[in-house]
Design a protein around this motif. Sequence first.
Motif, PDB file in Angstrom:
ATOM      1  N   HIS A 228       0.836  -1.201   0.000  1.00 11.89           N
ATOM      2  CA  HIS A 228       0.000   0.000   0.000  1.00 11.89           C
ATOM      3  C   HIS A 228       0.872   1.253   0.000  1.00 11.89           C
ATOM      4  O   HIS A 228       0.593   2.224  -0.722  1.00 11.89           O
ATOM      5  CB  HIS A 228      -0.941   0.001   1.204  1.00 11.89           C
ATOM      6  N   VAL A 229       1.922   1.239   0.799  1.00 10.27           N
ATOM      7  CA  VAL A 229       2.822   2.390   0.838  1.00 10.27           C
ATOM      8  C   VAL A 229       3.554   2.540  -0.491  1.00 10.27           C
ATOM      9  O   VAL A 229       3.699   3.647  -1.024  1.00 10.27           O
ATOM     10  CB  VAL A 229       3.830   2.270   1.999  1.00 10.27           C
ATOM     11  N   ALA A 230       4.028   1.411  -1.029  1.00  5.44           N
ATOM     12  CA  ALA A 230       4.723   1.454  -2.313  1.00  5.44           C
ATOM     13  C   ALA A 230       3.824   2.060  -3.390  1.00  5.44           C
ATOM     14  O   ALA A 230       4.266   2.892  -4.193  1.00  5.44           O
ATOM     15  CB  ALA A 230       5.169   0.049  -2.716  1.00  5.44           C
ATOM     16  N   TYR A 231       2.567   1.639  -3.411  1.00  2.12           N
ATOM     17  CA  TYR A 231       1.616   2.151  -4.403  1.00  2.12           C
ATOM     18  C   TYR A 231       1.419   3.650  -4.226  1.00  2.12           C
ATOM     19  O   TYR A 231       1.445   4.412  -5.206  1.00  2.12           O
ATOM     20  CB  TYR A 231       0.286   1.421  -4.269  1.00  2.12           C
ATOM     21  N   ALA A 232       1.243   4.077  -2.986  1.00  4.73           N
ATOM     22  CA  ALA A 232       1.027   5.501  -2.707  1.00  4.73           C
ATOM     23  C   ALA A 232       2.225   6.342  -3.109  1.00  4.73           C
ATOM     24  O   ALA A 232       2.088   7.522  -3.452  1.00  4.73           O
ATOM     25  CB  ALA A 232       0.713   5.702  -1.225  1.00  4.73           C
ATOM     26  N   LYS A 233       3.413   5.740  -3.082  1.00  8.19           N
ATOM     27  CA  LYS A 233       4.627   6.468  -3.421  1.00  8.19           C
ATOM     28  C   LYS A 233       4.982   6.377  -4.907  1.00  8.19           C
ATOM     29  O   LYS A 233       6.031   6.872  -5.314  1.00  8.19           O
ATOM     30  CB  LYS A 233       5.794   5.965  -2.561  1.00  8.19           C
ATOM     31  N   GLY A 234       4.134   5.720  -5.694  1.00  9.62           N
ATOM     32  CA  GLY A 234       4.365   5.717  -7.123  1.00  9.62           C
ATOM     33  C   GLY A 234       4.641   4.371  -7.761  1.00  9.62           C
ATOM     34  O   GLY A 234       4.750   4.289  -8.993  1.00  9.62           O
ATOM     35  N   ARG A 235       4.749   3.300  -6.970  1.00 10.34           N
ATOM     36  CA  ARG A 235       4.913   1.967  -7.556  1.00 10.34           C
ATOM     37  C   ARG A 235       3.523   1.422  -7.894  1.00 10.34           C
ATOM     38  O   ARG A 235       2.967   0.590  -7.188  1.00 10.34           O
ATOM     39  CB  ARG A 235       5.654   1.052  -6.589  1.00 10.34           C
ATOM     40  N   LEU A 236       2.986   1.913  -9.001  1.00  8.81           N
ATOM     41  CA  LEU A 236       1.627   1.541  -9.377  1.00  8.81           C
ATOM     42  C   LEU A 236       1.492   0.062  -9.690  1.00  8.81           C
ATOM     43  O   LEU A 236       0.389  -0.496  -9.648  1.00  8.81           O
ATOM     44  CB  LEU A 236       1.174   2.383 -10.569  1.00  8.81           C
ATOM     45  N   ASP A 237       2.615  -0.597  -9.999  1.00  4.00           N
ATOM     46  CA  ASP A 237       2.564  -2.027 -10.275  1.00  4.00           C
ATOM     47  C   ASP A 237       2.303  -2.855  -9.024  1.00  4.00           C
ATOM     48  O   ASP A 237       2.133  -4.081  -9.117  1.00  4.00           O
ATOM     49  CB  ASP A 237       3.843  -2.501 -10.966  1.00  4.00           C
ATOM     50  N   ALA A 238       2.227  -2.203  -7.869  1.00  2.00           N
ATOM     51  CA  ALA A 238       1.838  -2.920  -6.652  1.00  2.00           C
ATOM     52  C   ALA A 238       0.371  -3.321  -6.703  1.00  2.00           C
ATOM     53  O   ALA A 238      -0.069  -4.158  -5.909  1.00  2.00           O
ATOM     54  CB  ALA A 238       2.104  -2.059  -5.416  1.00  2.00           C
ATOM     55  N   ASP A 239      -0.390  -2.739  -7.632  1.00  2.00           N
ATOM     56  CA  ASP A 239      -1.821  -3.030  -7.693  1.00  2.00           C
ATOM     57  C   ASP A 239      -2.109  -4.519  -7.868  1.00  2.00           C
ATOM     58  O   ASP A 239      -3.022  -5.070  -7.246  1.00  2.00           O
ATOM     59  CB  ASP A 239      -2.500  -2.206  -8.790  1.00  2.00           C
ATOM     60  N   GLN A 240      -1.317  -5.201  -8.690  1.00  2.00           N
ATOM     61  CA  GLN A 240      -1.580  -6.622  -8.946  1.00  2.00           C
ATOM     62  C   GLN A 240      -1.335  -7.473  -7.693  1.00  2.00           C
ATOM     63  O   GLN A 240      -2.044  -8.458  -7.452  1.00  2.00           O
ATOM     64  CB  GLN A 240      -0.706  -7.123 -10.088  1.00  2.00           C
ATOM     65  N   PHE A 241      -0.367  -7.076  -6.884  1.00  2.00           N
ATOM     66  CA  PHE A 241      -0.085  -7.818  -5.658  1.00  2.00           C
ATOM     67  C   PHE A 241      -1.153  -7.545  -4.602  1.00  2.00           C
ATOM     68  O   PHE A 241      -1.560  -8.443  -3.864  1.00  2.00           O
ATOM     69  CB  PHE A 241       1.301  -7.460  -5.131  1.00  2.00           C
ATOM     70  N   LEU A 242      -1.610  -6.300  -4.541  1.00  8.17           N
ATOM     71  CA  LEU A 242      -2.690  -5.961  -3.614  1.00  8.17           C
ATOM     72  C   LEU A 242      -3.978  -6.669  -4.012  1.00  8.17           C
ATOM     73  O   LEU A 242      -4.769  -7.065  -3.150  1.00  8.17           O
ATOM     74  CB  LEU A 242      -2.883  -4.444  -3.587  1.00  8.17           C
ATOM     75  N   ALA A 243      -4.171  -6.846  -5.317  1.00  9.89           N
ATOM     76  CA  ALA A 243      -5.342  -7.585  -5.791  1.00  9.89           C
ATOM     77  C   ALA A 243      -5.295  -9.029  -5.317  1.00  9.89           C
ATOM     78  O   ALA A 243      -6.288  -9.573  -4.811  1.00  9.89           O
ATOM     79  CB  ALA A 243      -5.411  -7.522  -7.315  1.00  9.89           C
TER      80      ALA A 243
END
Length: 298
Positions: A228-243
Amino acid sequence: MIPALVLAAGLLVSSAAGVDEPTASPAYGEAKARLVAGDPAGKPALEALAAAGDPDAQTLVASASFVGGGGFSIDKARSCALWEQASKARALAAHLHAECVERGYDGRPRDPTAARGLYKAVADRGFSKSKCALGNLLILGQGGPADPERGLALCREAAQAGDADAQTDVGDYYLRGKIVPRDVGEARTWYEKAVAQGQKNAHMTLGQIYWNGDGVPKDNARAAALWHVAYAKGRLDADQFLADEAFVRANAVKGQINVAAMDEAIDWYQKALARDPSLSEKLRPRLDLLLKIKAARS
């Protein structure tokens, strides 16, 4: 208001950044405060100071122009030119100019050979981040002969001095085990240090370590928090892992569906597929399953 990403790039403060560097001018401090507060007068004030040769204004305007936001349009060539102008007075600007040369951000061909010399010059000024930038070129053999041992030593020096990017790089080398024996525990130690400073890539990789239980007890909640932090900081590819993490929670109890987690997973899968349609083969089956379950419950 100027995005946090711009502030992180433009307002980096390092205890190693500035042997005998002059202090920022009061005019710069006032203009920066206006920009951060969302005052429309902040941007023209900074632009005027940059045009007049104020190195801090040049560095911040360049950083804002590099990523956009706060009223600034993306113009990487301009950013590189401003960083070069400020490079004598500000080690940070000199480092970022070296990055421009290494990666061709200024529109010219990449020149890792010249970048080696530029990084070394900034490192000699006491700027830790440039040590590991040079170290990475030595490890990869870019711009000259490879020297992995010296390169890793430089990155460790920078990491020990507290540079979060260097800490992440050192963690990567130990996790991959290519130039040193693989040591997940050592890698995790460096990632944790970088995470404490908000380094987004460290958040991403440390999350994967906890998700996979690689050298630690598997901890999905810890992984999700890091992603979640990575995504908020710009690692948008974290979305697939959060999914995937939400998908697992949605089905954690056999025979029962966690509706909130299901909706969360659907949202993340849709975001991931909109961002990168090539993930369809991997993600679409789970998304379709959840949509089918949701429709049946309606």
